[in-house]
Motif scaffolding. Structure first.
Motif, PDB file in Angstrom:
ATOM      1  N   THR A 142       0.828  -1.203   0.000  1.00  0.00           N
ATOM      2  CA  THR A 142       0.000   0.000   0.000  1.00  0.00           C
ATOM      3  C   THR A 142       0.861   1.251   0.000  1.00  0.00           C
ATOM      4  O   THR A 142       0.563   2.230  -0.688  1.00  0.00           O
ATOM      5  CB  THR A 142      -0.938   0.004   1.218  1.00  0.00           C
ATOM      6  N   GLY A 143       1.956   1.244   0.777  1.00  0.00           N
ATOM      7  CA  GLY A 143       2.854   2.391   0.798  1.00  0.00           C
ATOM      8  C   GLY A 143       3.457   2.664  -0.566  1.00  0.00           C
ATOM      9  O   GLY A 143       3.555   3.823  -0.985  1.00  0.00           O
ATOM     10  N   ALA A 144       3.864   1.607  -1.260  1.00  0.00           N
ATOM     11  CA  ALA A 144       4.436   1.789  -2.592  1.00  0.00           C
ATOM     12  C   ALA A 144       3.416   2.388  -3.554  1.00  0.00           C
ATOM     13  O   ALA A 144       3.724   3.315  -4.319  1.00  0.00           O
ATOM     14  CB  ALA A 144       4.947   0.449  -3.116  1.00  0.00           C
ATOM     15  N   LEU A 145       2.198   1.890  -3.517  1.00  0.00           N
ATOM     16  CA  LEU A 145       1.175   2.389  -4.428  1.00  0.00           C
ATOM     17  C   LEU A 145       0.771   3.819  -4.099  1.00  0.00           C
ATOM     18  O   LEU A 145       0.518   4.633  -4.991  1.00  0.00           O
ATOM     19  CB  LEU A 145      -0.045   1.462  -4.392  1.00  0.00           C
ATOM     20  N   ARG A 146       0.717   4.167  -2.815  1.00  0.00           N
ATOM     21  CA  ARG A 146       0.427   5.551  -2.442  1.00  0.00           C
ATOM     22  C   ARG A 146       1.509   6.489  -2.954  1.00  0.00           C
ATOM     23  O   ARG A 146       1.222   7.600  -3.413  1.00  0.00           O
ATOM     24  CB  ARG A 146       0.315   5.674  -0.924  1.00  0.00           C
ATOM     25  N   GLY A 147       2.770   6.074  -2.839  1.00  0.00           N
ATOM     26  CA  GLY A 147       3.859   6.898  -3.343  1.00  0.00           C
ATOM     27  C   GLY A 147       3.754   7.131  -4.837  1.00  0.00           C
ATOM     28  O   GLY A 147       4.168   8.179  -5.342  1.00  0.00           O
ATOM     29  N   LEU A 148       3.192   6.166  -5.549  1.00  0.00           N
ATOM     30  CA  LEU A 148       2.940   6.312  -6.986  1.00  0.00           C
ATOM     31  C   LEU A 148       1.636   7.062  -7.263  1.00  0.00           C
ATOM     32  O   LEU A 148       1.219   7.168  -8.408  1.00  0.00           O
ATOM     33  CB  LEU A 148       2.875   4.924  -7.636  1.00  0.00           C
TER      34      LEU A 148
END
Length: 434
Positions: A142-148
């Motif tokens: 989820t953190g990776a996708l939020r950063g994107l």
């Protein structure tokens, strides 16, 4: 700017609200098994949420790092950071699952559980621990996708997981006759399913960007180092929550059961307000990565306005409707009375909570973890004497629960507002570049 905030915050809101719905569903289903079961769930779910919460840096640090790299134009590096976060989450999840299963009876007894409450708490915690690796993988992905700046995919997965959790809980608790153990197992299965779905999405993006999918010691260690200050910051928050549960336990089974209801609703509103913090993390990280300081300052002002306004609206809803929705959790009139009183006190503090959560998001997005760690220690020092005073002098039942939530929701949140507000007024946190 408002459109960008809303475009990120609304899907994030759905995903964040879906997570505490796991606890709300568990509370509603287990609550009808009796007061001992609900009180046991209060303790066990607090331990579980604490373990996962301590690892929230997997989401927060990854969001900030990925957003900065994306803002600087390094897409491959952004995806590599996300992959490294997944490996770190999986390793931590396996270790924590084994540890939690082994120490469950001792830990829950140390929190004050005895007799039937202890038995119910141990059953829930042990049956839910297989889901811990899934929970941490969900955080990292989820953190990776939020950063994107993709908050829609976590929304779809979280909503699906919440529905699956509700169905599994009902079937296993009542249909299979597993009792509170079925609730823990249902939550574990739902979380593992969510992890698989999100990991697939991140892996596909990493392959498209040319990132390496193999575990890299350097990248994993870099993620861990970046997360240490946020781990300290989160540990202070979780210690405050554990202290609150310990005090509630000393106020008697009625107050503890009422606290579980208040805490579940507070968690729902906190995660809802945190949607704005998620938007702030992604947008501030991206702006600082691109070297745009004026935009960073403008984002700070606007997201704070959104946070306070949203907190005020939610406070009105939580306080005014409390006598209605507490009936969903228990049939015990004393527990209902205690829960309503605690909810009204918590509702008063929600506008301040909106301010606090948004400022946390801004500073996390800026990578200002070391300051947040020190601020967390300072606010915990303020809260501990107040909580101990409630434990020593507050009466049992509804009155004691009201004093407890006054200490936590009002004093503790106000302390966090002062420290983060002071930091945000300066410029030391606005470091630019990838």
């Amino acid at each position: 700017m408002d459109r960008q905030i809303v475009a990120l915050a609304v899907p994030a809101l759905g995903a964040l609200v879906a997570e505490p719905l796991f606890v709300l569903v568990d509370s509603a289903i287990v609550g009808h098994l009796g007061t001992d079961a609900l009180a046991g769930l209060a303790l066990a779910s607090t331990v579980l949420v604490t373990l996962v919460g301590l690892c929230v840096f997997l989401a927060y640090a990854t969001t900030a790092a990925v957003a900065r790299r994306l803002g600087a134009g390094d897409v491959r590096g952004a995806m590599q950071t996300g992959v490294d976060g997944l490996w770190l989450g999986l390793g931590l999840g396996l270790v924590l699952a084994a540890a939690a299963w082994l120490v469950a009876p001792w830990l829950l007894a140390a929190l004050g559980a005895t007799g039937g409450v202890l038995e119910q708490a141990v059953a829930y915690l042990r049956w839910s621990t297989p889901g811990l690796p899934g929970m941490l993988l969900v955080l990292a992905a989820t953190g990776a996708l939020r950063g994107l700046q993709d908050t829609r995919t976590p929304l779809v997965v979280a909503a699906s997981g919440a529905v699956a959790n509700a169905v599994l809980n009902a079937v296993l608790v009542y249909g299979a006759g597993m009792g509170i153990a079925g609730s823990g197992l249902g939550t574990a299965v739902a979380q593992l399913g969510m992890a698989v779905a999100l990991v697939v999405v991140v892996v596909r993006g990493a392959r498209a960007a040319g990132a390496d999918l193999r575990p890299a010691a350097g990248g994993i260690l870099a993620n861990a180092r970046a997360g240490v200050p946020l781990l300290v910051r989160t540990a202070t928050l979780r210690l405050a929550i554990l202290l609150t549960v310990w005090v509630a336990t000393g106020l008697g089974a009625t107050a503890l059961a009422g606290h579980q209801v208040v805490n579940a609703v507070w968690g729902l509103t906190a995660f809802a307000l945190d949607a704005l913090a998620i938007a702030a993390q992604a947008l501030v990280g991206h702006a600082l990565g691109a070297g745009d300081v004026p935009r960073t300052r403008a984002l700070l002002r606007r997201t704070l306005q959104w946070g306070v306004a949203a907190g005020a609206v939610m406070g009105l809803l939580v306080g005014a409707l409390a006598p209605v929705y507490v009936r969903l959790f228990t049939t015990d009139p004393d527990v209902r009375r205690a829960a309503v009183v605690g909810l009204v006190v918590a509702a008063v503090a929600l506008p301040v909570a909106g301010w606090v959560f948004v400022l946390d998001g801004v500073l996390i997005g800026a990578g200002d973890g070391p300051f947040l760690a020190w601020a967390g220690v300072a606010t915990l020092v303020v809260y501990v004497p107040a909580a101990l005073a409630v434990h020593a002098w507050a009466p049992p039942g509804a009155a004691g629960l009201a004093w407890l939530w006054a200490a936590f929701a009002v004093l503790f949140m106000a302390s966090r507002a002062v420290t983060t507000g002071w930091r945000a007024r300066g410029t030391a946190w606005m470091v630019t570049g990838a």
